[in-house]
Design an enzyme around this catalytic site. Structure first.
Site, PDB file in Angstrom:
ATOM      1  N   ALA A   1     -30.122  13.583   2.210  1.00 19.43           N
ATOM      2  CA  ALA A   1     -30.114  12.836   3.479  1.00 19.43           C
ATOM      3  C   ALA A   1     -28.861  13.083   4.304  1.00 19.43           C
ATOM      4  O   ALA A   1     -28.807  12.723   5.479  1.00 19.43           O
ATOM      5  CB  ALA A   1     -30.260  11.354   3.192  1.00 19.43           C
TER       6      ALA A   1
ATOM      7  N   ASP B   1     -28.614  19.008   6.868  1.00 14.38           N
ATOM      8  CA  ASP B   1     -29.007  19.447   8.205  1.00 14.38           C
ATOM      9  C   ASP B   1     -30.463  19.093   8.547  1.00 14.38           C
ATOM     10  O   ASP B   1     -30.755  18.592   9.631  1.00 14.38           O
ATOM     11  CB  ASP B   1     -28.788  20.978   8.242  1.00 14.38           C
TER      12      ASP B   1
ATOM     13  N   ARG C   1     -24.639  13.408  -1.940  1.00 13.66           N
ATOM     14  CA  ARG C   1     -23.471  13.391  -2.825  1.00 13.66           C
ATOM     15  C   ARG C   1     -22.305  12.585  -2.256  1.00 13.66           C
ATOM     16  O   ARG C   1     -21.508  12.025  -2.963  1.00 13.66           O
ATOM     17  CB  ARG C   1     -23.011  14.838  -3.026  1.00 13.66           C
TER      18      ARG C   1
ATOM     19  N   GLU D   1     -25.703  12.273  -7.966  1.00 13.13           N
ATOM     20  CA  GLU D   1     -25.415  13.629  -8.432  1.00 13.13           C
ATOM     21  C   GLU D   1     -26.682  14.113  -9.128  1.00 13.13           C
ATOM     22  O   GLU D   1     -27.197  13.469 -10.039  1.00 13.13           O
ATOM     23  CB  GLU D   1     -24.201  13.606  -9.383  1.00 13.13           C
TER      24      GLU D   1
ATOM     25  N   LYS E   1     -39.389  24.191   1.802  1.00  9.85           N
ATOM     26  CA  LYS E   1     -39.366  25.614   1.503  1.00  9.85           C
ATOM     27  C   LYS E   1     -37.954  26.053   1.139  1.00  9.85           C
ATOM     28  O   LYS E   1     -37.013  25.361   1.520  1.00  9.85           O
ATOM     29  CB  LYS E   1     -39.885  26.414   2.695  1.00  9.85           C
TER      30      LYS E   1
ATOM     31  N   ASP F   1     -45.214  23.375   4.883  1.00  9.65           N
ATOM     32  CA  ASP F   1     -45.117  24.547   5.750  1.00  9.65           C
ATOM     33  C   ASP F   1     -45.163  23.942   7.144  1.00  9.65           C
ATOM     34  O   ASP F   1     -46.233  23.518   7.594  1.00  9.65           O
ATOM     35  CB  ASP F   1     -46.290  25.506   5.530  1.00  9.65           C
ATOM     36  N   HIS F   2     -44.007  23.841   7.798  1.00  9.91           N
ATOM     37  CA  HIS F   2     -43.992  23.026   9.017  1.00  9.91           C
ATOM     38  C   HIS F   2     -44.880  23.602  10.120  1.00  9.91           C
ATOM     39  O   HIS F   2     -45.268  22.883  11.038  1.00  9.91           O
ATOM     40  CB  HIS F   2     -42.555  22.750   9.507  1.00  9.91           C
TER      41      HIS F   2
ATOM     42  N   HIS G   1     -45.463  30.950   6.977  1.00 13.61           N
ATOM     43  CA  HIS G   1     -46.028  30.606   8.281  1.00 13.61           C
ATOM     44  C   HIS G   1     -47.016  31.654   8.821  1.00 13.61           C
ATOM     45  O   HIS G   1     -48.083  31.309   9.316  1.00 13.61           O
ATOM     46  CB  HIS G   1     -44.914  30.421   9.320  1.00 13.61           C
TER      47      HIS G   1
ATOM     48  N   LYS H   1     -38.444  33.291  22.782  1.00 16.11           N
ATOM     49  CA  LYS H   1     -38.906  32.370  21.744  1.00 16.11           C
ATOM     50  C   LYS H   1     -40.377  32.109  22.038  1.00 16.11           C
ATOM     51  O   LYS H   1     -40.728  31.506  23.067  1.00 16.11           O
ATOM     52  CB  LYS H   1     -38.113  31.054  21.814  1.00 16.11           C
TER      53      LYS H   1
HETATM   54  N1  LIG Z   1     -32.065  23.014   7.859  1.00 16.19           N
HETATM   55  C1  LIG Z   1     -33.216  23.508   8.285  1.00 16.19           C
HETATM   56  O1  LIG Z   1     -33.456  23.722   9.476  1.00 16.19           O
HETATM   57  C2  LIG Z   1     -34.292  23.819   7.314  1.00 16.19           C
HETATM   58  C3  LIG Z   1     -34.139  23.536   5.970  1.00 16.19           C
HETATM   59  N2  LIG Z   1     -35.164  23.783   5.110  1.00 16.19           N
HETATM   60  C4  LIG Z   1     -35.028  23.471   3.689  1.00 16.19           C
HETATM   61  O2  LIG Z   1     -34.615  22.117   3.518  1.00 16.19           O
HETATM   62  C5  LIG Z   1     -33.784  22.008   2.383  1.00 16.19           C
HETATM   63  C6  LIG Z   1     -32.458  21.369   2.803  1.00 16.19           C
HETATM   64  O3  LIG Z   1     -31.831  22.195   3.750  1.00 16.19           O
HETATM   65  P1  LIG Z   1     -30.575  21.702   4.596  1.00 16.19           P
HETATM   66  O4  LIG Z   1     -30.742  20.303   5.033  1.00 16.19           O
HETATM   67  O5  LIG Z   1     -30.353  22.738   5.634  1.00 16.19           O
HETATM   68  O6  LIG Z   1     -29.396  21.772   3.504  1.00 16.19           O
HETATM   69  P2  LIG Z   1     -27.905  21.254   3.608  1.00 16.19           P
HETATM   70  O7  LIG Z   1     -27.068  22.200   2.861  1.00 16.19           O
HETATM   71  O8  LIG Z   1     -27.536  20.919   5.006  1.00 16.19           O
HETATM   72  O9  LIG Z   1     -27.956  19.873   2.797  1.00 16.19           O
HETATM   73  C7  LIG Z   1     -28.019  19.851   1.396  1.00 16.19           C
HETATM   74  C8  LIG Z   1     -28.107  18.421   0.897  1.00 16.19           C
HETATM   75  O10 LIG Z   1     -28.127  18.431  -0.512  1.00 16.19           O
HETATM   76  C9  LIG Z   1     -27.126  17.545  -1.004  1.00 16.19           C
HETATM   77  N3  LIG Z   1     -26.591  18.049  -2.276  1.00 16.19           N
HETATM   78  C10 LIG Z   1     -26.154  19.300  -2.538  1.00 16.19           C
HETATM   79  N4  LIG Z   1     -25.778  19.399  -3.823  1.00 16.19           N
HETATM   80  C11 LIG Z   1     -25.978  18.182  -4.387  1.00 16.19           C
HETATM   81  C12 LIG Z   1     -25.788  17.649  -5.689  1.00 16.19           C
HETATM   82  N5  LIG Z   1     -25.304  18.394  -6.681  1.00 16.19           N
HETATM   83  N6  LIG Z   1     -26.140  16.375  -5.911  1.00 16.19           N
HETATM   84  C13 LIG Z   1     -26.600  15.628  -4.920  1.00 16.19           C
HETATM   85  N7  LIG Z   1     -26.830  16.063  -3.656  1.00 16.19           N
HETATM   86  C14 LIG Z   1     -26.502  17.331  -3.395  1.00 16.19           C
HETATM   87  C15 LIG Z   1     -26.070  17.526   0.050  1.00 16.19           C
HETATM   88  O11 LIG Z   1     -25.336  16.344  -0.095  1.00 16.19           O
HETATM   89  P3  LIG Z   1     -23.806  16.284   0.409  1.00 16.19           P
HETATM   90  O12 LIG Z   1     -23.782  16.949   1.745  1.00 16.19           O
HETATM   91  O13 LIG Z   1     -23.540  14.837   0.485  1.00 16.19           O
HETATM   92  O14 LIG Z   1     -22.992  17.049  -0.591  1.00 16.19           O
HETATM   93  C16 LIG Z   1     -26.940  17.543   1.322  1.00 16.19           C
HETATM   94  O15 LIG Z   1     -27.430  16.264   1.600  1.00 16.19           O
HETATM   95  C17 LIG Z   1     -33.643  23.428   1.804  1.00 16.19           C
HETATM   96  O16 LIG Z   1     -34.638  23.600   0.835  1.00 16.19           O
HETATM   97  C18 LIG Z   1     -33.965  24.317   3.005  1.00 16.19           C
HETATM   98  O17 LIG Z   1     -34.468  25.563   2.609  1.00 16.19           O
HETATM   99  C19 LIG Z   1     -36.361  24.297   5.555  1.00 16.19           C
HETATM  100  C20 LIG Z   1     -36.563  24.599   6.872  1.00 16.19           C
HETATM  101  C21 LIG Z   1     -35.552  24.412   7.860  1.00 16.19           C
HETATM  102  O1  LIG Z   2     -39.103  28.111   8.499  1.00 15.70           O
HETATM  103  C1  LIG Z   2     -38.424  28.612   9.366  1.00 15.70           C
HETATM  104  O2  LIG Z   2     -38.816  28.493  10.641  1.00 15.70           O
HETATM  105  C2  LIG Z   2     -37.894  28.658  11.699  1.00 15.70           C
HETATM  106  C3  LIG Z   2     -38.738  28.833  12.944  1.00 15.70           C
HETATM  107  O3  LIG Z   2     -39.471  27.669  13.141  1.00 15.70           O
HETATM  108  P1  LIG Z   2     -39.990  27.287  14.595  1.00 15.70           P
HETATM  109  O4  LIG Z   2     -40.739  26.026  14.381  1.00 15.70           O
HETATM  110  O5  LIG Z   2     -38.773  27.121  15.458  1.00 15.70           O
HETATM  111  O6  LIG Z   2     -40.815  28.427  15.055  1.00 15.70           O
HETATM  112  C4  LIG Z   2     -36.973  29.822  11.477  1.00 15.70           C
HETATM  113  O7  LIG Z   2     -35.969  29.815  12.454  1.00 15.70           O
HETATM  114  C5  LIG Z   2     -36.326  29.688  10.127  1.00 15.70           C
HETATM  115  O8  LIG Z   2     -35.536  30.839   9.873  1.00 15.70           O
HETATM  116  C6  LIG Z   2     -37.344  29.536   9.052  1.00 15.70           C
HETATM  117  O9  LIG Z   2     -36.697  29.173   7.847  1.00 15.70           O
END
Ligand SMILES: NC(=O)C1=CN([C@@H]2O[C@H](COP(=O)(O)OP(=O)(O)OC[C@H]3O[C@@H](n4cnc5c(N)ncnc54)[C@H](OP(=O)(O)O)[C@@H]3O)[C@@H](O)[C@H]2O)C=CC1
Ligand SMILES: O=C1O[C@H](COP(=O)(O)O)[C@@H](O)[C@H](O)[C@H]1O
Length: 499
Positions: A16, A19, A49, A88, A151, A180-181, A243, A348
């Site tokens: 939570a 990103d 964390r 953790e 994913k 799969d968004h 996708h 885009k």
């Molecule tokens: N960001 C995106 O746009 C997209 C992300 N995804 C998928 O979503 C998932 C998350 O991505 P994203 O949000 O970018 O990742 P981030 O790296 O931004 O966030 C990771 C999260 O995991 C937590 N975390 C990491 N290690 C631990 C641990 N050992 N114990 C507890 N918590 C932990 C972090 O907590 P803390 O920060 O507090 O350490 C943080 O909340 C991934 O599978 C990614 O592939 C898929 C599509 C798009």
């Molecule tokens: O899953 C993913 O999708 C985005 C593109 O998504 P969109 O909804 O903006 O078309 C891509 O940028 C990213 O690399 C990939 O992980």
């Protein structure tokens, strides 16, 4: 089909503080709250964390939902449902404490033990979290428990099998919601309706009347701060395995006998099974890979992929893929499905273009102009709508010359700001127990086995990696893929409201 109910549950977001939660999840839940789709007695537990308090967490959520205009009362009322749990991932006591919090929230909000566990964390944690949830009894309640997996679901077939086995030890297939968004996008969901609710398309939707289908998903952005992830993924695993193949399956599937999750998924699986298998040596004839070079976009210089953060200077990772798929079944034999996706491209745009075959004898051939084929264009994003390109008589001409005309439906005009985010729809579907727009294990399995061959061929350098200029539509080889078949990519830059 959905029934109109307001589901009541605790949503637990693992990751939570990350990103995805900040950019997509909180705002989606807020939209569900504002549209009163979820019961007002809901709760959200953010797990991360960092040693945050509830108030610090609520501040972050508040920032994420700022873009939606609403009253302070609505915002405060929404935030009061949010709780933070520091955790953790490898520590069993974290799960026991989380379990206690969930029981307290069930009691406080009178939630009958319904739980959504949304895993928005790095994929290496998915299996461990599922196992720990089960072992510590968090998923064994009077109500329902569902697990949403982000994913990537594995990085090849063996790793996907391993992950699936781990999750299946704790949750049954109908409790697993693999995201799969793209399947949550309005116009992707519209593909089935356009096909199966229109008498004019379904009779023509086959190899006798369709010449080829083109699916493009191009991005302007580069890899940004995701170099570390992307280096191990590339466009093939990041976009094609999920996708792009999902969109192809929706376009190619047979009409399901009923609009149920099982029937729809089963028709999609048949498409994956019918994908023509190519061997490693043939990959170069069917797929093109490219990597973006430096360029100027919107008047600003942008770096080459190899100069991005966390990217190796000699990186062989592809940021662009174009490919030709064949679905070897009765309906589609001989019809190429061209796919194309990449970063740092000119626009885009996600569009599907169905090109119909030329009519057998064209009475207007002897005019000065060549006829345009009929096209059905499904605009997925950023604009949403449908264009049908036909030929009509050029007004004012006595000679019967033709010109292409476009009939357009612009979904944005109807639904503009209210078009729900894909994640909003998918979270709601999951709460309703509707898995239709999530991927079944069989789909994941077949798509990885298809993609693995391409990936291996590239790892073994059986096809060149070509540079393309940032701001272009990819390497020239992607055009050749079509010209050798007598086809060309149709433009994807037009915007609906410019037509
Ligand atoms: N960001 C995106 O746009 C997209 C992300 N995804 C998928 O979503 C998932 C998350 O991505 P994203 O949000 O970018 O990742 P981030 O790296 O931004 O966030 C990771 C999260 O995991 C937590 N975390 C990491 N290690 C631990 C641990 N050992 N114990 C507890 N918590 C932990 C972090 O907590 P803390 O920060 O507090 O350490 C943080 O909340 C991934 O599978 C990614 O592939 C898929 C599509 C798009
Ligand atoms: O899953 C993913 O999708 C985005 C593109 O998504 P969109 O909804 O903006 O078309 C891509 O940028 C990213 O690399 C990939 O992980």
């Amino acid at each position: 089909m959905k029934t109109k109910v307001n589901p009541k549950a605790v949503i637990v977001i693992f990751g939570a503080t990350g990103d995805l939660a900040k950019r997509k999840l909180f705002i989606s839940i807020y939209r569900l709250f504002l549209s009163q789709k979820i019961d007002e007695g809901f709760a959200v537990v953010g797990v991360g964390r960092r040693p945050w308090s509830n108030d610090e967490f609520r501040e972050t959520v508040k920032k994420s939902i700022q873009s939606i205009a609403s009253s302070e009362t609505e915002i405060e009322s929404f935030l009061s449902h949010f709780y933070y749990h520091q955790f953790e991932v490898l520590e069993p006591s974290s799960y026991i404490e989380l379990g206690n919090l969930l029981t307290n929230l069930d009691n406080h909000y009178l939630i009958p033990g319904n739980r959504v566990f949304f895993l928005a964390m790095a994929p290496e944690f998915f299996g461990t979290i599922a196992k720990q949830l089960k072992q510590n009894g968090l998923a064994d309640t009077e109500g329902w428990s569902r697990i949403v997996i982000e994913k990537p679901f594995g990085h090849d077939l063996p790793s996907a099998i391993e992950l699936n086995d781990e999750i299946r030890e704790a949750f049954s297939e109908n409790q697993i919601y693999r995201i799969d968004h793209y399947l949550g996008k309005e116009m992707v969901q519209n593909i089935e309706v356009i096909r199966f609710a229109n008498a004019m398309f379904e009779p023509l939707w086959n190899n006798r009347f369709i010449s080829n289908i083109q699916i493009t998903s191009s991005e302007i952005l580069g890899v940004e701060d995701r170099g570390k992830y992307y280096e191990n993924s590339g466009a093939l695993k990041d976009m094609v395995q999920n996708h792009m193949l999902q969109m192809a399956a929706l376009l190619a599937m047979e009409p399901p006998i009923k609009l149920t999750t099982e029937e729809i998924r089963s028709e999609k699986v048949k498409v994956f099974k019918a994908l023509r298998k190519i061997d490693e040596n043939e990959v170069k004839d069917y797929f093109v890979r490219g990597q973006y070079d430096a360029g100027v976009m919107n008047g600003e210089e942008v770096p080459a992929y190899r100069n991005e953060n966390n990217v190796a200077p000699e990186s062989q990772t592809e940021t662009f893929v174009a490919g030709k798929l064949f679905i070897d079944n009765f309906r589609w034999a001989g019809v190429p499905f061209y796919i194309r996706t990449g970063k740092r491209m000119a626009t885009k745009s996600t569009k599907i273009i169905v090109q119909f075959s030329d009519i057998p004898m064209n009475l207007y051939y002897n005019t000065k102009e060549t006829m345009s084929p009929n096209l059905l264009i499904i605009h997925i994003q950023p604009d949403e709508g449908i264009t049908l390109q036909l030929n009509a008589k050029r007004s004012g001409s006595d000679e019967g010359y033709t010109k292409p005309i476009q009939l357009t439906f612009n979904n944005n005009c109807v639904d503009c700001i209210n078009t729900p985010e894909a994640y909003e729809r998918l979270i709601y579907d999951c709460m309703l127990g509707d898995g239709t727009n999530f991927t079944h294990w069989d789909e994941v399995k077949y798509s990885w086995s298809f993609v693995d061959v391409i990936s291996k061929a590239w790892d073994n350098n059986l096809a060149p990696l070509t540079n393309y200029r940032s701001g272009s539509m990819g390497p020239n080889e992607a055009d050749t893929l079509l010209t050798v078949d007598g086809h060309k990519w149709w433009p994807v830059t037009d915007r609906l409201n410019e037509n």
